[in-house]
Design an enzyme around this catalytic site. Structure first.
Site, short mmCIF file in Angstrom:
data_model
loop_
_atom_site.label_atom_id
_atom_site.label_comp_id
_atom_site.label_asym_id
_atom_site.label_seq_id
_atom_site.Cartn_x
_atom_site.Cartn_y
_atom_site.Cartn_z
N ARG A 1 0.87 -1.18 0.00
CA ARG A 1 0.00 0.00 0.00
C ARG A 1 0.90 1.22 0.00
NH1 ARG A 1 -3.44 -2.87 -1.51
NH2 ARG A 1 -5.50 -3.26 -0.60
N GLU B 1 -4.31 7.63 -4.83
CA GLU B 1 -4.66 6.93 -6.07
C GLU B 1 -6.06 7.36 -6.49
OE1 GLU B 1 -4.25 2.72 -5.36
OE2 GLU B 1 -2.20 2.93 -4.67
N HIS C 1 -1.77 0.49 -9.64
CA HIS C 1 -2.35 -0.51 -8.73
C HIS C 1 -2.90 -1.71 -9.52
CE1 HIS C 1 -4.19 -0.92 -4.47
NE2 HIS C 1 -3.99 -2.12 -4.99
C1 DGY Z 1 -6.07 -6.08 -2.99
O1 DGY Z 1 -6.78 -7.01 -3.32
O2 DGY Z 1 -6.00 -5.66 -1.84
C2 DGY Z 1 -5.28 -5.44 -4.07
O3 DGY Z 1 -4.40 -4.49 -3.61
C3 DGY Z 1 -6.23 -4.81 -5.05
O4 DGY Z 1 -6.86 -3.74 -4.41
#
Ligand code: DGY
Length: 320
Positions: A237, A266, A285
Site C-alpha cells: 500500500r 490513487e 495498482h
Molecule cells: C487487494 O486485493 O488488496 C489489491 O491491492 C487490489 O486492491
C-alpha cells in the site's frame, strides 16, 4: 422475499446472473462520486454490499441498519473500519489466495522493469535516440543471482520468494512479524531485522498489509540504510512508504531506483513529484489486475456474500 444487495463494482454477466438469481441487486457506479446519492438512497434497505476501493466507515454503516455483510473484492481490508463492523455486527469478507500468484508476478514485473530500465528505454527508442548500439550509459543491473529482501512474509511474500529462489537463483532474505521456518527451509530464505534486510538486499519488495504498525515503515532513515545500488518495489500500500522521503532519495540517487504499484494518493495526481523521476517505474495498482484473477476474485466475493446472506459462515470471513 429476496435480500437486497448493493453492488458498487461491475461483475461479469455470468456472475451478475448468478447473483440476480438469489438476491435483488442495485448496481451503483462511482459510489464515492456521481453515484454517492444513489448509494445513500440504497443503503437503508441493503442486506449486503459487494465491491472494492471504497472507504467504508461508521458513518456509512450507520446508513445501513439491515446490513449483514460487506464482501470486498480485494485481499486488503485497510479501507474498512473493522471496529465499527464489529460493533454493528456486520461481517466483512475478502478474497485472499486467488490473487497471490498474480500479485507476485506484478512484483517481479517491477523488479525486472526497474533493473533493466524497460520503461525508460522504451521511451528512449520512441523518442528517436537509438542511432547506434547502446553503451554503458544505458546498461541496467542483473536480477539473477542477487539478493531479494521481502518485507512481509504472507502469501504474496512466499510467492515472491519461490520465484526468486527457483526462477532467478536469488538469495532470499525476509522480515516479518513472525519468522517462517518452513519458508526458510523451502527457499533457503534468511530471517533478518528490518535494518539488516535493508542493508543487505539488492532489491527490497514490500508486501505488508497497511496498519498503524506499517504506515511509513520505509522513511528517510530506512532508505538511508539501503545500498546506493538497490531498488525498492512496493506492491503493498502506498502509505507504507513515506513518499516525500522516497522522492528525495530517488532525486539524489541515494538508491538506484524504485517501482511502485501503489501510491499514497490513487489515482496519482498529475502534479505528483513522482512523475518527475526517471529512475522510477509506476503502475496504476495493477497487482491483481489480470482478466483471470479479477474474475476469480469477483467469483470468490460472490461466494462469500451469498454464503453470509444464507446464514452460513463465509469462507473468507475477516472479522469472525
Ligand atoms: C487487494 O486485493 O488488496 C489489491 O491491492 C487490489 O486492491
Amino acid at each position: 422475499m429476496k435480500k437486497s444487495v448493493v453492488l458498487y463494482k461491475r461483475l461479469s454477466d455470468v456472475l451478475m446472473a448468478r447473483l440476480q438469481e438469489q438476491v435483488d441487486v442495485t448496481l451503483i457506479d462511482d459510489p464515492a462520486g456521481v453515484g454517492k446519492a444513489a448509494l445513500h438512497a440504497a443503503l437503508p434497505t441493503a442486506h449486503g454490499l459487494l465491491g472494492a476501493s471504497m472507504r467504508l466507515d461508521d458513518s456509512l454503516l450507520a446508513l445501513a441498519p439491515q446490513l449483514e455483510v460487506v464482501s470486498s473484492v480485494s485481499v486488503g481490508v485497510d479501507n474498512y473500519d473493522i471496529e465499527a463492523f464489529n460493533r454493528r455486527g456486520v461481517m466483512l469478507t475478502n478474497t485472499p489466495d486467488v490473487l497471490t500468484e498474480t500479485t507476485a508476478d506484478t512484483g517481479f514485473a517491477l523488479i525486472l522493469a526497474c533493473a533493466r530500465r524497460v520503461v525508460e528505454l522504451d521511451g528512449w527508442i520512441r523518442a528517436g535516440h537509438w542511432k547506434a548500439s547502446i553503451g554503458p550509459a544505458h546498461f541496467g543491473c542483473d536480477v539473477q543471482g542477487k539478493t531479494l529482501g521481502i518485507i512481509g512474509m504472507g502469501r504474496v511474500g512466499e510467492a515472491l520468494a519461490r520465484r526468486a529462489a527457483a526462477g532467478f537463483g536469488m538469495q532470499v532474505l525476509y522480515h516479518s512479524r513472525n519468522p517462517r521456518p518452513e519458508v526458510e527451509q523451502r527457499y533457503g530464505a534468511g530471517y533478518r531485522s528490518l535494518r539488516a534486510l535493508l542493508a543487505e538486499s539488492d532489491f527490497v519488495c514490500l508486501t505488508v498489509p497497511l496498519s498503524a504498525a506499517t504506515e511509513n515503515l520505509i522513511g528517510a532513515a530506512e532508505l538511508a540504510l539501503m545500498k546506493p545500488s538497490a531498488i525498492l518495489v512496493n506492491i503493498a500500500r502506498g502509505r507504507v512508504v513515506d513518499e516525500a522521503a522516497l522522492v528525495d532519495a530517488l532525486k539524489h540517487k541515494r538508491i538506484r531506483g524504485a517501482g511502485l504499484d501503489v501510491m499514497v494518493k490513487e489515482p496519482l495526481p498529475m502534479d505528483s513529484p513522482l512523475l518527475q523521476l526517471e529512475n522510477l517505474v509506476l503502475t496504476p495498482h495493477i497487482g491483481s489486475a489480470t482478466e483471470e484473477t479479477r474474475e476469480a476474485m469477483a467469483r470468490c466475493a460472490v461466494d462469500n456474500l451469498l454464503a453470509a446472506l444464507a446464514g452460513q459462515r463465509p469462507a473468507n470471513l475477516v472479522n469472525p
